[in-house]
Scaffold this active site. Structure first.
Site, short mmCIF file in Angstrom:
data_model
loop_
_atom_site.label_atom_id
_atom_site.label_comp_id
_atom_site.label_asym_id
_atom_site.label_seq_id
_atom_site.Cartn_x
_atom_site.Cartn_y
_atom_site.Cartn_z
N ALA A 11 -5.00 0.10 6.46
CA ALA A 11 -4.59 0.79 7.68
C ALA A 11 -3.74 -0.13 8.52
O ALA A 11 -3.80 -1.36 8.40
CB ALA A 11 -5.81 1.26 8.47
N ASP A 12 -2.94 0.48 9.37
CA ASP A 12 -2.13 -0.29 10.31
C ASP A 12 -2.04 0.51 11.61
O ASP A 12 -2.03 1.75 11.58
CB ASP A 12 -0.73 -0.56 9.76
CG ASP A 12 0.03 -1.55 10.62
OD1 ASP A 12 -0.31 -2.75 10.56
OD2 ASP A 12 0.94 -1.14 11.36
N THR A 13 -2.01 -0.19 12.73
CA THR A 13 -1.97 0.45 14.05
C THR A 13 -0.89 -0.20 14.91
O THR A 13 -0.78 -1.43 14.94
CB THR A 13 -3.33 0.34 14.75
OG1 THR A 13 -4.34 0.95 13.95
CG2 THR A 13 -3.31 1.01 16.12
#
Length: 252
Positions: A104-106
């Site tokens: 995941a990346d934010t």
């Protein structure tokens, strides 16, 4: 590129958890390609055993003209593929279980600009001043990597609140990816409050220079969308995808 895979330690207060909520489908194990404590906490709260699959690969940089959502999806995909290749090359996956790699990346974005981690306190203060008293977007993207020949259930109709999942095969992996956006509104705080928050030290390694799950929660007036997306993992959408595809099952 160095690589490390290890069991994830149980949280210190795991004795207070209720019975598990979900379990992986038979023959599958979950590998988390993230060092984020909050992402580990979300999975621990689901009750699903998982291992960490971390690499030292550098994150991609945003490209000129690339939208925050497109960049976030590309960064999550890069993390998943780096871990997937490392697991395959080093034979680190379980011999009995087939790996499902979760990455995941934010990012925090305002006016189409991606706000990364501040370079120094002065930079952090400029970020907070830019976000102060207005809305901005927080986008979290997820990439699930499976063996290309893995059999799972076909996608179900997502419904009005379901995620829009992209599916493809890359480097002999089957890849599922999606993203979710929440809009966050900061209260308009006077300069001494922003400075006091800056002096806590919390903003220095946080995208956008604040953490909604920490002392920075006081800055936030409201959130339109998923709180977990702002923290770093859209858990509702992730659960939908994994349940719809038969990757995990409820423990009922």
């Amino acid at each position: 590129m160095s690589y490390n895979i290890a069991p994830c330690p149980a949280p210190a207060d795991s004795s207070s958890f209720l019975r598990p909520l979900f379990r992986m489908a038979s023959g599958l194990e979950l590998l988390l390609a993230s060092a984020s404590p909050r992402r580990r906490q979300f999975l621990n709260e689901w009750g699903i055993p998982f291992r960490l699959a971390l690499t030292s690969a550098d994150e991609p940089r945003p490209e000129q003209g690339e939208s925050p959502e497109a960049y976030t999806r590309r960064a999550a995909t890069a993390k998943a593929l780096a871990s997937g290749h490392a697991v395959r090359q080093q034979g680190a996956a379980s011999q009995e279980l087939r790996p499902v790699i979760l990455a995941a990346d934010t990012v925090v974005a305002v006016d189409g600009d991606i706000l990364g981690k501040p370079e120094n306190p002065a930079h952090a203060l400029r970020m907070l001043e830019r976000l102060n008293g207005r809305g901005h977007e927080v986008i979290s993207a997820v990439c699930l990597l499976l063996p290309a020949d893995a059999a799972f259930a076909p996608a179900q109709a997502a419904g009005p609140a379901g995620p829009n999942v992209d599916e493809c095969c890359v480097d002999s992996f089957r890849m599922l990816s999606f993203s979710d956006t929440s809009r966050v509104f900061l209260h308009h705080w006077p300069q001494p409050v922003l400075q006091a928050y800056l002096d806590t030290g919390e903003p220095h390694d946080k995208a956008g220079a604040y953490a909604i799950q920490g002392q920075g929660a006081v800055l936030v007036e409201r959130v339109d969308g998923s709180w977990s997306t702002v923290v770093g993992l859209p858990v509702t959408q992730l659960a939908q995808v994994m349940l719809d595809r038969g990757l995990m099952l409820p423990c009922a």
